[in-house]
Design a protein around this motif. Structure first.
Motif, PDB file in Angstrom:
ATOM      1  N   LEU A   1       0.830  -1.200   0.000  1.00 52.01           N
ATOM      2  CA  LEU A   1       0.000   0.000   0.000  1.00 52.01           C
ATOM      3  C   LEU A   1       0.867   1.253   0.000  1.00 52.01           C
ATOM      4  N   PRO A   2       0.458   2.277  -0.745  1.00 49.97           N
ATOM      5  CA  PRO A   2       1.123   3.573  -0.639  1.00 49.97           C
ATOM      6  C   PRO A   2       0.579   4.332   0.565  1.00 49.97           C
ATOM      7  N   ALA A   3       1.222   5.415   0.932  1.00 51.55           N
ATOM      8  CA  ALA A   3       0.708   6.260   2.003  1.00 51.55           C
ATOM      9  C   ALA A   3      -0.514   7.017   1.513  1.00 51.55           C
ATOM     10  N   GLY A   4      -1.512   7.145   2.353  1.00 48.64           N
ATOM     11  CA  GLY A   4      -2.719   7.864   1.977  1.00 48.64           C
ATOM     12  C   GLY A   4      -3.812   6.921   1.514  1.00 48.64           C
ATOM     13  N   ARG A   5      -4.720   7.450   0.714  1.00 49.41           N
ATOM     14  CA  ARG A   5      -5.869   6.682   0.240  1.00 49.41           C
ATOM     15  C   ARG A   5      -5.497   5.831  -0.971  1.00 49.41           C
ATOM     16  N   ALA A   6      -6.037   4.612  -1.013  1.00 51.08           N
ATOM     17  CA  ALA A   6      -5.769   3.712  -2.131  1.00 51.08           C
ATOM     18  C   ALA A   6      -6.952   2.756  -2.285  1.00 51.08           C
ATOM     19  N   VAL A   7      -7.044   2.164  -3.456  1.00 48.53           N
ATOM     20  CA  VAL A   7      -8.071   1.167  -3.763  1.00 48.53           C
ATOM     21  C   VAL A   7      -7.374  -0.172  -3.962  1.00 48.53           C
ATOM     22  N   ILE A   8      -7.710  -1.142  -3.123  1.00 52.26           N
ATOM     23  CA  ILE A   8      -7.142  -2.490  -3.251  1.00 52.26           C
ATOM     24  C   ILE A   8      -8.081  -3.320  -4.114  1.00 52.26           C
ATOM     25  N   ARG A   9      -7.545  -3.955  -5.138  1.00 49.38           N
ATOM     26  CA  ARG A   9      -8.348  -4.795  -6.019  1.00 49.38           C
ATOM     27  C   ARG A   9      -8.022  -6.265  -5.755  1.00 49.38           C
ATOM     28  N   PHE A  10      -9.042  -7.015  -5.362  1.00 51.81           N
ATOM     29  CA  PHE A  10      -8.915  -8.464  -5.168  1.00 51.81           C
ATOM     30  C   PHE A  10      -9.440  -9.143  -6.426  1.00 51.81           C
ATOM     31  N   LYS A  11      -8.550  -9.462  -7.337  1.00 52.98           N
ATOM     32  CA  LYS A  11      -8.952 -10.110  -8.574  1.00 52.98           C
ATOM     33  C   LYS A  11      -9.144 -11.615  -8.347  1.00 52.98           C
ATOM     34  N   GLY A  12     -10.095 -12.187  -9.081  1.00 51.52           N
ATOM     35  CA  GLY A  12     -10.288 -13.631  -9.011  1.00 51.52           C
ATOM     36  C   GLY A  12     -11.176 -14.098  -7.888  1.00 51.52           C
ATOM     37  N   VAL A  13     -12.044 -13.206  -7.366  1.00 47.96           N
ATOM     38  CA  VAL A  13     -13.030 -13.671  -6.389  1.00 47.96           C
ATOM     39  C   VAL A  13     -14.121 -14.437  -7.131  1.00 47.96           C
ATOM     40  N   ALA A  14     -15.002 -15.098  -6.395  1.00 45.74           N
ATOM     41  CA  ALA A  14     -16.097 -15.848  -7.017  1.00 45.74           C
ATOM     42  C   ALA A  14     -17.045 -14.881  -7.725  1.00 45.74           C
ATOM     43  N   ALA A  15     -17.527 -15.287  -8.901  1.00 50.01           N
ATOM     44  CA  ALA A  15     -18.460 -14.441  -9.646  1.00 50.01           C
ATOM     45  C   ALA A  15     -19.783 -14.299  -8.902  1.00 50.01           C
ATOM     46  N   GLY A  16     -20.143 -15.300  -8.096  1.00 52.56           N
ATOM     47  CA  GLY A  16     -21.390 -15.248  -7.341  1.00 52.56           C
ATOM     48  C   GLY A  16     -21.237 -14.626  -5.970  1.00 52.56           C
ATOM     49  N   ILE A  17     -20.213 -13.829  -5.760  1.00 54.15           N
ATOM     50  CA  ILE A  17     -19.945 -13.236  -4.450  1.00 54.15           C
ATOM     51  C   ILE A  17     -21.102 -12.359  -3.995  1.00 54.15           C
ATOM     52  N   LEU A  18     -21.400 -12.400  -2.703  1.00 50.85           N
ATOM     53  CA  LEU A  18     -22.316 -11.453  -2.082  1.00 50.85           C
ATOM     54  C   LEU A  18     -21.438 -10.355  -1.469  1.00 50.85           C
ATOM     55  N   PRO A  19     -21.259  -9.234  -2.178  1.00 46.72           N
ATOM     56  CA  PRO A  19     -20.296  -8.231  -1.712  1.00 46.72           C
ATOM     57  C   PRO A  19     -20.606  -7.700  -0.324  1.00 46.72           C
ATOM     58  N   GLU A  20     -21.898  -7.703   0.061  1.00 45.13           N
ATOM     59  CA  GLU A  20     -22.240  -7.190   1.381  1.00 45.13           C
ATOM     60  C   GLU A  20     -21.726  -8.101   2.498  1.00 45.13           C
ATOM     61  N   SER A  21     -21.366  -9.347   2.150  1.00 42.60           N
ATOM     62  CA  SER A  21     -20.869 -10.288   3.156  1.00 42.60           C
ATOM     63  C   SER A  21     -19.346 -10.246   3.288  1.00 42.60           C
ATOM     64  N   ALA A  22     -18.666  -9.502   2.414  1.00 44.68           N
ATOM     65  CA  ALA A  22     -17.203  -9.506   2.399  1.00 44.68           C
ATOM     66  C   ALA A  22     -16.641  -8.823   3.641  1.00 44.68           C
ATOM     67  N   ILE A  23     -15.653  -9.471   4.247  1.00 45.45           N
ATOM     68  CA  ILE A  23     -14.952  -8.937   5.415  1.00 45.45           C
ATOM     69  C   ILE A  23     -13.460  -8.951   5.102  1.00 45.45           C
ATOM     70  N   VAL A  24     -12.817  -7.799   5.256  1.00 37.73           N
ATOM     71  CA  VAL A  24     -11.370  -7.689   5.062  1.00 37.73           C
ATOM     72  C   VAL A  24     -10.748  -7.375   6.414  1.00 37.73           C
ATOM     73  N   SER A  25      -9.891  -8.272   6.888  1.00 39.05           N
ATOM     74  CA  SER A  25      -9.209  -8.061   8.165  1.00 39.05           C
ATOM     75  C   SER A  25      -7.708  -7.975   7.924  1.00 39.05           C
ATOM     76  N   GLY A  26      -7.010  -7.337   8.863  1.00 39.50           N
ATOM     77  CA  GLY A  26      -5.573  -7.138   8.721  1.00 39.50           C
ATOM     78  C   GLY A  26      -5.201  -5.686   8.533  1.00 39.50           C
ATOM     79  N   LEU A  27      -6.207  -4.793   8.465  1.00 42.30           N
ATOM     80  CA  LEU A  27      -5.992  -3.361   8.353  1.00 42.30           C
ATOM     81  C   LEU A  27      -6.511  -2.697   9.627  1.00 42.30           C
ATOM     82  N   PRO A  28      -5.639  -2.195  10.483  1.00 38.51           N
ATOM     83  CA  PRO A  28      -6.126  -1.568  11.721  1.00 38.51           C
ATOM     84  C   PRO A  28      -7.059  -0.387  11.451  1.00 38.51           C
ATOM     85  N   GLU A  29      -6.849   0.307  10.321  1.00 39.34           N
ATOM     86  CA  GLU A  29      -7.678   1.466  10.009  1.00 39.34           C
ATOM     87  C   GLU A  29      -9.023   1.080   9.415  1.00 39.34           C
TER      88      GLU A  29
END
Length: 523
Positions: free
Chosen positions: A91-119
């Motif tokens: 990650l660079p300093a400041g705001r950034a957009v992380i792209r997770f390529k190759g997730v399931a096409a049937g993903i329920l985006p509202e269920s996604a949880i990303v952990s490992g970022l204190p912020e």
């Protein structure tokens, strides 16, 4: 009225067509300028791609509505999966957009949880417009393209700029002005110079984050996705004595998603998990095709536009099936408790391939004690068909003693030097200690005749003549569809199994037995 050609150059005699094309091109250009006049903050933030999954786990849940005896519908998998993966990103300093390529096409985006970022995460976006003929055309507005035209046996190329969206006619601007490219897939075609960077070729989940400093972190992404299913499939080989059987079971994993999950820790969950929503209909998930119209036709005609196909996701044929083995030993799944549910873990990592089905061994038990019996259901004295039932006790001292997930059962019996299929049934989810009953075929050597010998204002008398044409004695049960308190004077002692009232009896070889009972009015 004669059909006019779809392509007309500015300055040629047809002024009406020229004016229509010019006004359409100007309106489309103005609309797009307005749409892109105010870029969002997310577009200003730099985008970084996460690395490929370092650790991957897939837990598959059965379709909630599908019964145990119903086979998996591979064209519409209504179960779901919990996907958990670890990825590294710089990650660079400041705001950034992380792209997770190759997730399931049937993903329920509202269920996604990303952990490992204190912020934490500011927002989540699912890039649903994957690379396809329609999305490639739509994302190429205002970009250079090559128009290829066949003139006789020659192919002529001309550079232009696309000035229309995917709905309507294909309007391009060339050195000569605005024109409509032939939308009949005949002489003209459009060639794209490249793929727009905003158009992913795989399902992508984007999250916007703020990082106080430049750093490399390992993130854990978890989400639910539709388009999966599993079930247990059993094979029962009954021995010649009819008193024991070899029981083999497989866990069948099925994925209808376009994304593969290689080298994944794979688990399946038995039992019903309460879900408020349901799997979407396949027709609702279809990507719209690219359809263009000829402006100069007297009546608008829709046809699929034959643009050069872009790189696309290739689906593996559905009938594909893998069987996981290690050396000559079957790799059996391991059962674990998950609250009131049961979890079965595949001990070795396996590939949950896109649009594929595979099987992993669940159990292999030989010489399991079983009882072959015949059963009929009585409803108001009327008898249904006589069914053959295989019964076993799910106990360790009886050769089993483990939670059995629901699934279909194929029953085989010896015939000379070979084994033949004699019927198919199913088994529901069974806990340790319960009886396992498999209703697998209609009997042909055992018949019944229902009688109604007497009646009274307070009771009805019923009878059942059971005839056995087999050269051996059989066990027979009459299951009475009535409240136990209403049954009087049974000719044999009643037995209650799984909430059902039954009259068990042994019928001699080539002999018959008569069962009798009375049913009184409401007590």
């Amino acid at each position: 009225m004669a059909r006019r050609r779809a392509r007309q150059r500015i300055g040629e005699p047809d002024r009406d067509l020229r004016h229509a094309l010019l006004m359409l091109a100007r309106s489309l250009a103005a609309a797009v300028l307005v749409a892109f006049a105010a870029p969002s903050a997310a577009q200003d933030a730099p985008a970084v791609d996460s690395a490929a999954s370092q650790k991957l786990a897939v837990t598959i849940y059965r379709a909630p509505e599908r019964e145990a005896k119903t086979a998996i519908n591979r064209s519409w998998l209504r179960g779901y999966a919990l996907v958990t993966e670890q990825r590294t990103v710089t990650l660079p300093a400041g705001r950034a957009v992380i792209r997770f390529k190759g997730v399931a096409a049937g993903i329920l985006p509202e269920s996604a949880i990303v952990s490992g970022l204190p912020e934490g995460v500011r927002e989540k976006n699912l890039d649903a417009d994957l690379l396809s003929p329609r999305t490639l055309y739509g994302a190429s507005f205002g970009r250079p393209v090559t128009i290829r035209r066949r003139t006789g046996k020659r192919m002529v190329e001309e550079e232009g700029i696309l000035r229309s969206g995917p709905d309507g006619a294909a309007i391009v601007q060339t050195a000569a002005g605005f024109e409509a490219v032939d939308c009949h897939g005949g002489r003209d075609a459009i060639g794209y110079h490249d793929v727009p960077p905003t158009l992913p070729d795989t399902p992508t989940l984007s999250v916007q984050v703020d990082s106080p400093s430049a750093r490399t972190v390992t993130l854990t992404l978890s989400y639910l996705a539709w388009g999966f299913d599993w079930q247990a499939n059993y094979v029962a080989n009954v021995h010649a004595d009819g008193a024991s059987a070899d029981l083999l079971a497989w866990v069948t994993l099925a994925s209808g998603d376009v994304t593969s999950f290689p080298d994944a820790e794979t688990m399946v969950v038995a039992g019903k998990v309460k879900r408020e929503d349901s799997a979407p209909d396949p027709d609702d998930r279809d990507v719209p095709s690219l359809v263009l119209q000829c402006l100069s036709e007297p009546e608008l005609e829709e046809r699929d536009y034959l643009a050069p196909p872009p790189p696309a996701i290739v689906a593996v044929p559905m009938p594909m099936m893998d069987i996981v083995v290690t050396s000559k030993r079957r790799v059996a799944v391991k059962q674990e408790d998950l609250g009131d549910l049961k979890l079965y873990r595949v001990p070795d990592r396996t590939n949950v391939a896109a649009m594929a089905q595979k099987q992993v061994a669940l159990l292999d038990r030989g010489g399991v004690p079983v009882e072959l019996l015949y059963r009929v259901r009585l409803d108001g004295g009327d008898a249904g068909p006589v069914r053959m039932v295989l019964r076993a006790a799910n106990r360790a001292d009886k050769g089993l003693g483990l939670p059995l997930p629901a699934g279909p059962v194929a029953v085989f019996a010896p015939h000379g030097d070979t084994r033949l299929l004699v019927g198919e049934g199913s088994v529901a989810d069974k806990a340790i200690g319960e009886d396992v009953e498999i209703d697998f075929a209609t009997a042909t050597q055992v018949t019944v005749e229902a009688t109604h010998p007497a009646t009274n204002k307070h009771w009805e008398a019923y009878g059942l003549i059971v005839r056995n044409a087999n050269p051996r004695p059989i066990r027979f049960e009459a299951e009475i569809d009535s409240v136990p308190a209403r049954i009087r004077k049974p000719s044999v002692p009643l037995v209650r199994r799984e909430g059902k009232v039954r009259m068990p009896v042994t019928v001699p070889a080539n002999g018959s037995v008569t069962l009798r009972y009375r049913e009184i009015d409401e007590p």
